[in-house]
Design a protein around this motif. Structure first.
Motif, mmCIF file in Angstrom:
data_model
loop_
_atom_site.group_PDB
_atom_site.id
_atom_site.type_symbol
_atom_site.label_atom_id
_atom_site.label_comp_id
_atom_site.label_asym_id
_atom_site.label_seq_id
_atom_site.Cartn_x
_atom_site.Cartn_y
_atom_site.Cartn_z
ATOM 1 N N GLU A 241 -5.005 -2.832 -3.112
ATOM 2 C CA GLU A 241 -5.484 -1.596 -2.482
ATOM 3 C C GLU A 241 -4.565 -0.429 -2.830
ATOM 4 O OE1 GLU A 241 -8.133 -0.656 -0.598
ATOM 5 O OE2 GLU A 241 -8.996 -2.601 -1.163
ATOM 6 N N SER A 242 -3.277 -0.701 -2.764
ATOM 7 C CA SER A 242 -2.295 0.320 -3.053
ATOM 8 C C SER A 242 -2.405 0.785 -4.508
ATOM 9 C CB SER A 242 -0.912 -0.249 -2.770
ATOM 10 O OG SER A 242 0.062 0.671 -3.101
ATOM 11 N N LEU A 243 -2.608 -0.167 -5.389
ATOM 12 C CA LEU A 243 -2.749 0.191 -6.799
ATOM 13 C C LEU A 243 -3.993 1.032 -7.041
ATOM 14 C CD1 LEU A 243 -1.634 -2.838 -8.998
ATOM 15 C CD2 LEU A 243 -0.633 -0.556 -8.875
ATOM 16 N N LYS A 244 -5.014 0.770 -6.242
ATOM 17 C CA LYS A 244 -6.216 1.608 -6.347
ATOM 18 C C LYS A 244 -5.866 3.065 -6.071
ATOM 19 C CE LYS A 244 -9.897 -1.351 -4.897
ATOM 20 N NZ LYS A 244 -10.681 -1.733 -3.696
ATOM 21 N N MET A 245 -5.050 3.251 -5.028
ATOM 22 C CA MET A 245 -4.614 4.612 -4.689
ATOM 23 C C MET A 245 -3.814 5.218 -5.841
ATOM 24 S SD MET A 245 -3.201 4.371 -0.835
ATOM 25 C CE MET A 245 -4.300 4.309 0.577
ATOM 26 N N VAL A 246 -2.893 4.416 -6.354
ATOM 27 C CA VAL A 246 -2.033 4.900 -7.435
ATOM 28 C C VAL A 246 -2.881 5.298 -8.635
ATOM 29 C CG1 VAL A 246 -0.329 4.157 -9.134
ATOM 30 C CG2 VAL A 246 0.023 3.633 -6.726
ATOM 31 N N LYS A 247 -3.834 4.450 -8.974
ATOM 32 C CA LYS A 247 -4.668 4.758 -10.135
ATOM 33 C C LYS A 247 -5.523 5.991 -9.901
ATOM 34 C CE LYS A 247 -4.812 0.071 -11.909
ATOM 35 N NZ LYS A 247 -5.587 -1.166 -12.100
ATOM 36 N N PHE A 248 -5.963 6.133 -8.649
ATOM 37 C CA PHE A 248 -6.723 7.321 -8.291
ATOM 38 C C PHE A 248 -5.860 8.575 -8.484
ATOM 39 C CE2 PHE A 248 -7.899 10.399 -4.938
ATOM 40 C CZ PHE A 248 -9.191 10.690 -5.349
ATOM 41 N N ASN A 249 -4.605 8.488 -8.015
ATOM 42 C CA ASN A 249 -3.680 9.615 -8.170
ATOM 43 C C ASN A 249 -3.407 9.919 -9.635
ATOM 44 O OD1 ASN A 249 -1.696 8.649 -5.305
ATOM 45 N ND2 ASN A 249 -3.433 10.010 -5.428
ATOM 46 N N LEU A 250 -3.180 8.864 -10.399
ATOM 47 C CA LEU A 250 -2.902 9.056 -11.820
ATOM 48 C C LEU A 250 -4.103 9.698 -12.504
ATOM 49 C CD1 LEU A 250 -1.041 5.736 -12.646
ATOM 50 C CD2 LEU A 250 -0.069 8.035 -12.657
ATOM 51 N N ASN A 251 -5.266 9.236 -12.111
ATOM 52 C CA ASN A 251 -6.487 9.804 -12.647
ATOM 53 C C ASN A 251 -6.602 11.294 -12.299
ATOM 54 O OD1 ASN A 251 -9.021 9.503 -13.982
ATOM 55 N ND2 ASN A 251 -9.962 9.734 -11.978
ATOM 56 N N ASN A 252 -6.171 11.630 -11.075
ATOM 57 C CA ASN A 252 -6.150 13.044 -10.685
ATOM 58 C C ASN A 252 -5.279 13.873 -11.617
ATOM 59 O OD1 ASN A 252 -7.743 12.771 -8.446
ATOM 60 N ND2 ASN A 252 -6.036 12.499 -7.029
ATOM 61 N N LEU A 253 -4.226 13.239 -12.095
ATOM 62 C CA LEU A 253 -3.301 13.944 -12.982
ATOM 63 C C LEU A 253 -3.736 13.854 -14.440
ATOM 64 C CD1 LEU A 253 0.090 12.735 -11.457
ATOM 65 C CD2 LEU A 253 -0.681 15.097 -11.553
ATOM 66 N N GLY A 254 -4.824 13.143 -14.676
ATOM 67 C CA GLY A 254 -5.308 12.983 -16.043
ATOM 68 C C GLY A 254 -4.561 11.923 -16.824
ATOM 69 N N ILE A 255 -4.085 10.902 -16.118
ATOM 70 C CA ILE A 255 -3.252 9.886 -16.769
ATOM 71 C C ILE A 255 -3.890 8.506 -16.654
ATOM 72 C CG2 ILE A 255 -1.021 8.698 -16.698
ATOM 73 C CD1 ILE A 255 0.093 11.365 -15.535
ATOM 74 N N LYS A 256 -3.882 7.814 -17.779
ATOM 75 C CA LYS A 256 -4.424 6.458 -17.773
ATOM 76 C C LYS A 256 -3.490 5.537 -18.541
ATOM 77 C CE LYS A 256 -8.872 4.135 -18.353
ATOM 78 N NZ LYS A 256 -8.490 2.980 -19.162
ATOM 79 N N HIS A 257 -3.000 4.523 -17.865
ATOM 80 C CA HIS A 257 -2.138 3.540 -18.526
ATOM 81 C C HIS A 257 -2.989 2.508 -19.265
ATOM 82 C CE1 HIS A 257 0.871 5.178 -15.763
ATOM 83 N NE2 HIS A 257 1.796 4.627 -16.531
ATOM 84 N N ASP A 258 -2.398 1.934 -20.312
ATOM 85 C CA ASP A 258 -3.092 0.878 -21.045
ATOM 86 C C ASP A 258 -2.894 -0.475 -20.376
ATOM 87 O OD1 ASP A 258 -3.882 2.615 -23.248
ATOM 88 O OD2 ASP A 258 -1.739 2.669 -23.702
ATOM 89 N N ASN A 259 -1.742 -0.650 -19.722
ATOM 90 C CA ASN A 259 -1.370 -1.956 -19.174
ATOM 91 C C ASN A 259 -0.717 -1.810 -17.830
ATOM 92 O OD1 ASN A 259 -1.989 -4.090 -20.830
ATOM 93 N ND2 ASN A 259 -0.202 -3.766 -22.138
ATOM 94 N N PHE A 260 -0.944 -2.786 -16.971
ATOM 95 C CA PHE A 260 -0.178 -2.901 -15.729
ATOM 96 C C PHE A 260 0.490 -4.268 -15.753
ATOM 97 C CE2 PHE A 260 -1.302 0.742 -13.071
ATOM 98 C CZ PHE A 260 -2.288 1.311 -13.855
ATOM 99 N N ALA A 261 1.821 -4.275 -15.848
ATOM 100 C CA ALA A 261 2.548 -5.540 -15.920
ATOM 101 C C ALA A 261 3.057 -5.890 -14.517
ATOM 102 C CB ALA A 261 3.720 -5.422 -16.881
ATOM 103 N N SER A 262 2.866 -7.133 -14.106
ATOM 104 C CA SER A 262 3.184 -7.521 -12.739
ATOM 105 C C SER A 262 4.501 -8.291 -12.640
ATOM 106 C CB SER A 262 2.031 -8.365 -12.191
ATOM 107 O OG SER A 262 2.494 -9.262 -11.221
ATOM 108 N N GLU A 263 5.334 -7.860 -11.701
ATOM 109 C CA GLU A 263 6.606 -8.540 -11.479
ATOM 110 C C GLU A 263 6.376 -9.955 -10.951
ATOM 111 O OE1 GLU A 263 9.237 -6.521 -8.766
ATOM 112 O OE2 GLU A 263 10.853 -7.956 -9.083
ATOM 113 N N THR A 264 5.408 -10.097 -10.052
ATOM 114 C CA THR A 264 5.085 -11.425 -9.526
ATOM 115 C C THR A 264 4.765 -12.391 -10.655
ATOM 116 O OG1 THR A 264 4.212 -10.450 -7.514
ATOM 117 C CG2 THR A 264 3.522 -12.689 -7.998
#
Length: 576
Positions: A241-264
């Motif tokens: 859920e939190s990542l959804k928010m983050v991606k929404f924010n990044l999208n607001n800034l016009g930013i899109k990552h290619d990868n999300f690497a997980s520490e877990t």
RNA sequence: GCGCCCUUAGCUCAGUUGGAUAGAGCAACGGUUUUCUAAACCGUGGGUCGGAGGUUCGAAUCCUUCAGGGCGCGCCA
């Protein structure tokens, strides 16, 4: 075309051949020979310091060498109109109109004019943002996010291969507290239980309620009776859920990552154990003690043996711990593992964009990458300094825990994506920014973004008014234009564009681009206004027509602005 | 205490491997619109580039040192 390179090469050819003829001696290093734009007052197009550089090895005064070289240069180059020698020994060059035609023709349809040609193509991995997935992004994050995005654009503009990655710290205590906070908010919603605000570990922010609500709605079978029973499940749902928010924010800034690497994922794969084994084998880790920092309250400090990485071998001021007291891995340890996975994916260069509060981390992470790869400068870290928020003339602090912070969403709503990007990029990443909310809002008309956009819009209007499309290619059959001094002045600025890109790329400091675009726009606005007094300086004539030379001129300026704004990730509207 | 970043005009900041008399914007003051977009332009004033040494043809830029501000320095990430 890069005119500085062009003339530097010409000059080097000339001194080399003069050397062969025994006329002059060469210094050990020709790199300190420059060709530059001279200061405005000299009223010329290019200048070179070559005679100062040659002065010493030849044991002759620079002025004497300048005399010799300028004679050779003039003979050699058909584009030189005039050469003057100035005080210490600078040779100043005035180029003729044939040159400016050649220049205009060359860059008019050049693909990505300004990009560095003949650059080896490399594979880059750029990691940026990587904010903890415990809530939406705030203003501080946005600066690093924009910096990373624009560095990526800059690399791509120069024909490099770039992967943009976000490292998700979805493991550890903070995440547990975060997930517990969601748990209590869920109980608040379900059973009217009061959220334990006295627990300082928990996240009280309102957005947690929204996350809890979403999770309840989408998981009707999840029972919020015992945190330990649902902990793992709830954590991954909360992070998602939190990542959804983050991606929404990044999208607001016009930013899109290619990868999300997980520490877990890295922990689950036992990547940490693997990388520690490798470091052990290569003798980069040992059991030892760390001293408490001086000048602080260290009453709670207990010195003890722990597993350390020998970062002092690489110039760090302490060795760095890999294990906590309970023998679980530190954040650094899993980050080491993460960087090992980066190396195993065969990138040529790794770039990390860090916030100011993580600057102290650079030495140890670059050290470990060097230890693992055996290469120096494999990892380049750039820091984005603090954004100081000011509201109504007063600074205010943000706190994630208290939940009273300005999110990217608030920022975009008030200022807009393009203005946010432009303002954040307009200064060096190494300098702090005073981001005055009330000012930025009130004075949006004085925003440098609009100044540059307006320049493009003005050019567009000329195309529009002469029934042309600014996006169309221009084909000119016959050159031979006679550009005025004021026009050449702007062409000179255009000629400096590749230099701006070169330096920005070399230092990974894109703030030079908005600064350049502002200066170019300023020159253009200035020229535009000359049309008020001098009809020949207007683009459109009485018959509503535009001459080819003006059209080419406009198209060149528009191209540079468009290219620059594209790198910045900012729009260039045709009408304002 | 140690490490990293910053210190340039009243304010906010640029300043390209060291280059010529250090540049913008804002603020202040004075001007420009029957004409391609005035979201613009033109002009005026404003500087010990934090201090002190050093390197050299030449330093805001490199080195040393001092001062001021910020960030950080195991069991947060």
């Amino acid at each position: 075309m890069n005119i500085f390179k062009l003339y530097k090469d010409k000059i080097i050819d000339i001194i080399k051949s003069a050397n062969k003829k025994g006329l002059i001696k060469l210094p050990d290093n020709l790199n300190s020979i420059n060709v530059d734009l001279p200061p405005k007052k000299f009223n010329c197009d290019l200048s070179t310091n070559v005679s100062m550089v040659l002065s010493k090895p030849n044991n002759k005064p620079p002025l004497e060498i300048a005399e010799l070289l300028s004679n050779l240069l003039k003979k050699e180059d058909k584009y030189i109109e005039k050469l003057t020698i100035e005080k210490p020994g600078f040779i100043n060059i005035n180029l003729n109109s044939e040159f400016w035609n050649f220049f205009a023709k060359d860059i008019l349809n050049e693909k990505n004019y300004g990009s560095q040609k003949n650059l080896n193509q490399k594979k880059y991995l750029i990691e940026f943002v990587s904010a903890n997935p415990t809530g939406p992004l705030h203003v501080g994050h946005s600066r690093g996010a924009i910096l990373g995005d624009v560095i990526s654009n800059l690399l791509k503009f120069n024909n490099q291969i770039v992967t943009k990655e976000y490292y998700v710290n979805d493991y550890g205590n903070q995440i547990l507290h975060f997930s517990k906070s969601v748990y209590f908010r869920a109980r608040e919603l379900l059973y009217n239980e009061i959220f334990p605000t006295d627990n300082p570990d928990l996240y009280p922010g309102d957005y947690i309620k929204q996350i809890a609500k979403n999770i309840i709605d989408q998981n009707p079978n999840l029972k919020f009776d015992d945190f330990d029973l649902i902990s793992e499940n709830l954590t991954s749902l909360s992070v998602a859920e939190s990542l959804k928010m983050v991606k929404f924010n990044l999208n607001n800034l016009g930013i899109k990552h290619d990868n999300f690497a997980s520490e877990t994922q890295i922990v689950k794969n036992k990547d940490v154990d693997k990388v520690i084994k490798k470091l052990q084998k290569d003798n980069f880790v040992y059991k030892g003690k760390i001293k408490a920092p001086e000048g602080e309250d260290n009453s709670n400090w207990i010195e003890r043996q722990q597993l350390l990485f020998k970062s002092t071998d690489f110039g760090d001021d302490k060795d760095r711990p890999l294990q906590k007291a309970d023998e679980t891995w530190t954040y650094f340890a899993s980050d080491v593992a993460y960087h090992f996975t980066k190396l195993n994916r065969n990138y040529d260069v790794l770039i990390n964009i860090l916030g100011a509060d993580h600057a102290g981390y650079i030495k140890r992470i670059t050290s470990v990458v060097e230890a693992l790869s055996g290469e120096k400068n494999k990892l380049i870290c750039k820091v984005s300094q603090l954004v100081k928020l000011i509201k109504d003339g007063k600074p205010f602090k943000m706190s994630k825990r208290k939940g009273d912070y300005i999110t990217v969403e608030d920022l975009i709503e008030e200022v807009g994506k393009d203005a946010t990007r432009f303002i954040m990029l307009n200064r060096s990443n190494d300098a702090e920014i005073d981001f005055d909310f009330t000012k930025v809002k009130e004075k949006s008309k004085d925003n440098p973004l609009y100044y540059v956009q307006y320049c493009y819009a003005r050019i567009s209007s000329v195309f529009r008014n002469t029934n042309k499309n600014i996006n169309d290619k221009i084909n000119i059959s016959k050159y031979g234009f006679d550009y005025s001094k004021d026009e050449i002045n702007i062409l000179k600025k255009i000629a400096a564009w590749p230099r701006c890109i070169e330096v920005s790329l070399d230092k990974l400091e894109p703030h030079r681009i908005p600064v350049y675009l502002y200066e170019l726009s300023s020159d253009f606005h200035s020229y535009w206004n000359m049309g008020k007094d001098d009809i020949t300086k207007r683009f459109i004539d009485k018959n509503n027509l535009i001459k080819d030379e003006k059209l080419v001129f406009l198209k060149i300026v528009a191209n540079v602005i468009k290219n620059g704004m594209n790198i910045l990730g900012v729009e260039t509207p045709e009408k304002m």
